[in-house]
Design a protein around this motif. Sequence first.
Motif, short mmCIF file in Angstrom:
data_model
loop_
_atom_site.label_atom_id
_atom_site.label_comp_id
_atom_site.label_asym_id
_atom_site.label_seq_id
_atom_site.Cartn_x
_atom_site.Cartn_y
_atom_site.Cartn_z
N HIS A 294 0.88 -1.17 0.00
CA HIS A 294 0.00 0.00 0.00
C HIS A 294 0.91 1.22 0.00
CE1 HIS A 294 -2.94 -3.00 1.30
NE2 HIS A 294 -3.84 -2.20 0.78
N ASP B 289 -2.67 -3.02 -2.67
CA ASP B 289 -2.46 -4.47 -2.69
C ASP B 289 -1.47 -4.87 -3.80
OD1 ASP B 289 -3.97 -5.34 -0.54
OD2 ASP B 289 -5.82 -5.37 -1.71
N SER C 98 -3.62 9.98 2.73
CA SER C 98 -3.71 8.98 3.80
C SER C 98 -5.14 8.81 4.28
CB SER C 98 -2.79 9.37 4.96
OG SER C 98 -1.44 9.17 4.61
N ALA C 99 -5.89 9.92 4.34
CA ALA C 99 -7.28 9.83 4.77
C ALA C 99 -8.08 8.94 3.82
CB ALA C 99 -7.91 11.22 4.85
N MET C 100 -7.73 8.96 2.56
CA MET C 100 -8.51 8.18 1.60
C MET C 100 -8.00 6.76 1.43
SD MET C 100 -9.41 11.08 -1.21
CE MET C 100 -10.05 12.68 -0.69
N VAL C 101 -6.67 6.59 1.21
CA VAL C 101 -6.19 5.26 0.83
C VAL C 101 -5.26 4.61 1.86
CG1 VAL C 101 -6.50 5.75 -1.62
CG2 VAL C 101 -4.24 6.07 -0.59
N ASP C 102 -4.83 5.34 2.91
CA ASP C 102 -4.08 4.75 4.03
C ASP C 102 -2.87 3.93 3.58
OD1 ASP C 102 -3.42 3.89 6.66
OD2 ASP C 102 -4.81 2.19 6.53
N PRO C 103 -1.86 4.57 2.97
CA PRO C 103 -0.65 3.83 2.57
C PRO C 103 0.24 3.55 3.78
CG PRO C 103 -0.33 6.16 2.14
CD PRO C 103 -1.75 6.01 2.65
N GLU C 104 1.12 2.57 3.64
CA GLU C 104 2.10 2.34 4.70
C GLU C 104 3.39 3.11 4.43
OE1 GLU C 104 2.07 -1.81 2.91
OE2 GLU C 104 3.81 -1.92 4.23
N ARG D 126 -6.50 -3.12 12.16
CA ARG D 126 -6.81 -4.45 11.66
C ARG D 126 -7.01 -5.48 12.76
NH1 ARG D 126 -6.92 -4.86 6.47
NH2 ARG D 126 -5.85 -3.37 5.13
N ILE E 211 -14.72 3.20 0.12
CA ILE E 211 -14.23 3.21 -1.24
C ILE E 211 -14.16 1.77 -1.73
CG2 ILE E 211 -12.22 3.74 -2.70
CD1 ILE E 211 -11.53 5.98 -0.65
N ILE F 137 -12.80 -0.66 -4.65
CA ILE F 137 -11.83 -0.77 -5.75
C ILE F 137 -11.93 -2.20 -6.29
CG2 ILE F 137 -9.37 -0.72 -6.37
CD1 ILE F 137 -10.04 1.97 -5.32
N ASP F 138 -12.20 -2.33 -7.57
CA ASP F 138 -12.31 -3.66 -8.17
C ASP F 138 -13.23 -4.58 -7.36
OD1 ASP F 138 -10.78 -3.39 -10.46
OD2 ASP F 138 -8.90 -3.77 -9.40
N LYS G 35 -13.92 -4.60 -4.20
CA LYS G 35 -13.60 -4.85 -2.81
C LYS G 35 -13.50 -3.54 -2.03
CE LYS G 35 -10.29 -7.96 -2.00
NZ LYS G 35 -8.99 -8.66 -2.19
N LEU H 224 -11.90 -0.91 0.11
CA LEU H 224 -10.51 -0.54 0.39
C LEU H 224 -10.36 -0.28 1.89
CD1 LEU H 224 -7.68 0.37 -0.59
CD2 LEU H 224 -8.62 2.68 -0.80
N THR H 225 -9.49 -1.06 2.53
CA THR H 225 -9.25 -0.82 3.95
C THR H 225 -7.87 -0.19 4.18
OG1 THR H 225 -8.50 -3.11 4.23
CG2 THR H 225 -10.79 -2.64 4.73
N GLY H 226 -6.97 -0.32 3.22
CA GLY H 226 -5.67 0.33 3.33
C GLY H 226 -4.66 -0.51 4.09
N ALA H 227 -3.50 0.09 4.34
CA ALA H 227 -2.41 -0.64 4.98
C ALA H 227 -2.74 -1.02 6.42
CB ALA H 227 -1.13 0.19 4.94
N TYR H 228 -3.45 -0.14 7.12
CA TYR H 228 -3.68 -0.36 8.56
C TYR H 228 -5.15 -0.39 8.93
CZ TYR H 228 1.26 0.78 8.62
OH TYR H 228 2.61 0.78 8.37
N GLY H 229 -6.03 -0.34 7.92
CA GLY H 229 -7.46 -0.36 8.21
C GLY H 229 -8.10 1.01 8.24
N PHE H 230 -7.36 2.07 7.91
CA PHE H 230 -7.87 3.43 8.09
C PHE H 230 -8.28 4.11 6.78
CE2 PHE H 230 -4.56 3.41 11.70
CZ PHE H 230 -5.44 2.75 12.55
N ALA H 231 -8.33 3.39 5.68
CA ALA H 231 -8.74 4.02 4.42
C ALA H 231 -10.21 4.43 4.50
CB ALA H 231 -8.52 3.05 3.26
N GLY I 140 -11.11 -5.47 1.26
CA GLY I 140 -9.77 -5.48 0.65
C GLY I 140 -8.69 -5.58 1.71
#
Lengths: 332, 332
Positions: free
Chosen positions: A142, A159, A264-270, B87, B156, B158-159, B161, B163-170, B332
């Motif tokens: 992510h 993912d 980060s608020a939308m997609v929460d990357p690491e 998560r 959100i 995506i495809d 699923k 989107l939960t993001g890297a830590y669940g905060f998406a 996701g």
Amino acid sequence: VTSSARPSSGIAFGIDIGGTKVLGVALDDGGQIVAEARVPTPTERPNGHEVGADVAEAVAAVVALLDDEVHAPNAPVGVGAPGMLDRNGVLRYAPNLPVAAGIDWRRLIGRVVPGRTVLIENDANFAALAEHRFGAGRGADHLVVVTLGTGIGGGIVIDGKILTGAYGFAGEIGHQVVDPSGPRCPCGRRGCWERYASGGGLGRLAREAALAGTLGTVVHLAGGDPEAVKGEHVTRAAVTGDAGALEVMEQLGWWVALGLTNLSAMVDPERIVLGGGLVQAGELLLAPTRRAYADLVEGGGSRPEIQIVAAQMGERAGAIGAAAAARDGILG
Amino acid sequence: VTSSARPSSGIAFGIDIGGTKVLGVALDDGGQIVAEARVPTPTERPNGHEVGADVAEAVAAVVALLDDEVHAPNAPVGVGAPGMLDRNGVLRYAPNLPVAAGIDWRRLIGRVVPGRTVLIENDANFAALAEHRFGAGRGADHLVVVTLGTGIGGGIVIDGKILTGAYGFAGEIGHQVVDPSGPRCPCGRRGCWERYASGGGLGRLAREAALAGTLGTVVHLAGGDPEAVKGEHVTRAAVTGDAGALEVMEQLGWWVALGLTNLSAMVDPERIVLGGGLVQAGELLLAPTRRAYADLVEGGGSRPEIQIVAAQMGERAGAIGAAAAARDGILG
């Protein structure tokens, strides 16, 4: 956007259509560059479709140069182009080069590069893929990759796949609006993030400070005229420890961080990878960005810290990502 | 966040922890509600962890009520809770109820609902899943669901699923900053989208107009005091065609659209579903939102139009999505 032909023997070609040059690489299946070629980007034609045909010829020339070196007639070709490309490889919107809108890259390039699989995608998405596969984004499934240059480009990895969205327009992160009463953007709106967190944004912040009289050294570098101050004068002064220049870099970092927290608020990357010309300033930009991000992100202190790091792939990122995608097809 | 037990015979339970009630449904494998139960949400304890334990007991009570009706001892349970959950099912951040931060929903609920698979996730993500599977989002694999209530929740897709993001905060879309010099937000920053495009935001827009003297009818509905004007007075006057109220709805639609265009810049959905209390205003909100979106979106006119439609699942969306996810696990 894929067309024709058989899988290659392991070599893939990646092409990046830039403002000044068309850059190509031949990538082996270990991710190593085994050949490289470049030709100047033709831009002197008055008509968008003529520019398109000329650029397609330049792409074909780069492919021929690569093939001369590595003899890979079946190598698939990935082509990265700037602007908003739809899933058919048509350039739907190019705020910084309106005359180019409507260019059908798949048709133009497919015609001059016959017999090969051709994949066409936004250049920033390919650069993001390169960082994810081979660079500063390795191991982060992510991931957001942000290119801070004249404008802001970006790619979002979800993912382990590049997010292209419903129509191919995802990752247009520079045109999030962060201040609807802010300065006008070539896209027609006001206050897009790229008006603040880019080379042009740095120049604007610096001229404001210079006119307020707080940037003696920087103004000196600009020949004594506050109105002539550019971003490069700020970074040169900041390297020497000039307090006024460092304060402007702090402001720039704040604007960079603001857009990152929205991502980060939308997609929460690491992890977030920052590339582009501005990041040549290194820690002078990264450190203020990290500080402001920690302060601005929702729930900061209650959520895992994320990494904000410099890109590693340099100017070939787009071409390398294009080659990798043409072979492996890991776009979303 | 999953723990213990065997797959069920087709029935799944979904629970939504809300501010006033804990709502539960038993869903069959065709997506039909076969039982429903609710108990008031306990909130009167001074300590966050005690509130957590009390709410967990309420969840267990709802599960018991559902089981009494449908006798599904192996039915998995999905539980939607407000705030930023990691998560592991721990509530990391709850700007609107700081005392609740740190609640370990997995431990608390797992203890009182033994022997069942339990899945815990943000409530807005479950609501989004319900719209995607059964409601206004059907058939749209790139989808954004926005709940416009007191604040703004979102999910959100995506495809296909969530989107939960890297830590669940998406999907924390209400806390994108759209004006850094705007009004303060409980999250500690300024100018979050939910300060504008929510019930509270409508009230603020309306009071500004009322104090400027342009909202005669609306002020009358509020008992004659411009400071007492709330969002509901605006929507009531707008239904009757009051020009001042319609103008405020136009402004509200503009702010809603601004945040939606930022979402489109990042994730490029093909459809946006709007739910929550504000959307009870129907076309009075949807029409201005669509107009402003078309005007604001980058490359509008050059890209496919997207659909902006009202949610269909109502107050049970979160519970229904929770049940569907507990059975099918398409997060996701």
